[in-house]
Motif scaffolding. Structure first.
Motif, mmCIF file in Angstrom:
data_model
loop_
_atom_site.group_PDB
_atom_site.id
_atom_site.type_symbol
_atom_site.label_atom_id
_atom_site.label_comp_id
_atom_site.label_asym_id
_atom_site.label_seq_id
_atom_site.Cartn_x
_atom_site.Cartn_y
_atom_site.Cartn_z
ATOM 1 N N GLU A 1 0.026 -1.663 8.653
ATOM 2 C CA GLU A 1 -0.644 -1.950 7.379
ATOM 3 C C GLU A 1 0.344 -2.384 6.296
ATOM 4 O O GLU A 1 -0.059 -2.960 5.287
ATOM 5 C CB GLU A 1 -1.430 -0.727 6.911
ATOM 6 N N ASP A 2 1.628 -2.099 6.482
ATOM 7 C CA ASP A 2 2.636 -2.461 5.482
ATOM 8 C C ASP A 2 3.384 -3.746 5.820
ATOM 9 O O ASP A 2 4.160 -4.243 5.008
ATOM 10 C CB ASP A 2 3.657 -1.325 5.325
ATOM 11 N N ARG B 1 5.942 4.250 6.827
ATOM 12 C CA ARG B 1 5.368 3.462 5.746
ATOM 13 C C ARG B 1 6.511 2.804 4.982
ATOM 14 O O ARG B 1 7.637 3.303 4.952
ATOM 15 C CB ARG B 1 4.543 4.341 4.799
ATOM 16 N N HIS C 1 4.900 0.526 9.652
ATOM 17 C CA HIS C 1 3.460 0.697 9.857
ATOM 18 C C HIS C 1 2.775 -0.667 9.767
ATOM 19 O O HIS C 1 3.070 -1.452 8.861
ATOM 20 C CB HIS C 1 2.895 1.651 8.799
#
Length: 137
Positions: free
Chosen positions: A89-90, A15, A87
């Motif tokens: 999503e990041d 992340r 990641h």
């Protein structure tokens, strides 16, 4: 930290918040093209000096890495420092629109500006030429 992968290769996902925590001399991570590198042991060996890497520690160093124009050897060496990927999503959090130094002007052109103006100019030049040549004769 998450893992995802197949039987052959396991991809380690980190992340952005995890990468941002690694911004010290004890642990220095950077992101280049959404890949996470642990450059801690490489700080003293970096040809550009450790401060270059330290400035990017815990963040996205893609632009700086690409701007320098690293050699093939440097890119291969970087692959040995690869520990995972950012990641998915990041990824949008660090995505920046590419900057363009060229300004493009969009204008709506119509048929008259493309054909009529040059045609009129050609007609005027032709008329002037005819008048000039008829006066001499």
């Amino acid at each position: 930290m998450e893992e995802k992968g197949s039987d052959e290769k396991t991809v380690q996902y980190y992340r952005l918040s995890e990468v941002e925590e690694h911004n010290s001399f004890k642990s220095t991570w950077i992101i280049v093209n959404h890949k996470v590198y642990d450059v801690t042991k490489f700080l003293e060996e970096h040809p550009g000096g450790e401060e270059v890497l330290r400035e990017q520690a815990g963040g996205d160093a893609t632009e700086s890495f690409e701007d320098v124009g690293h050699s093939t050897d440097a890119r291969e060496m970087a692959s040995t420092l690869l520990i995972g990927e950012l990641h998915p999503e990041d990824r949008h959090k660090i995505a920046k629109p590419p900057e363009s130094l060229v300004t493009t002007v969009h204008e709506n052109t119509s048929w008259w500006s493309n054909w009529l103006i040059p045609a009129l100019a050609a007609a005027i030049v032709t008329l002037m030429y005819r008048i000039y040549t008829s006066e001499e004769a």
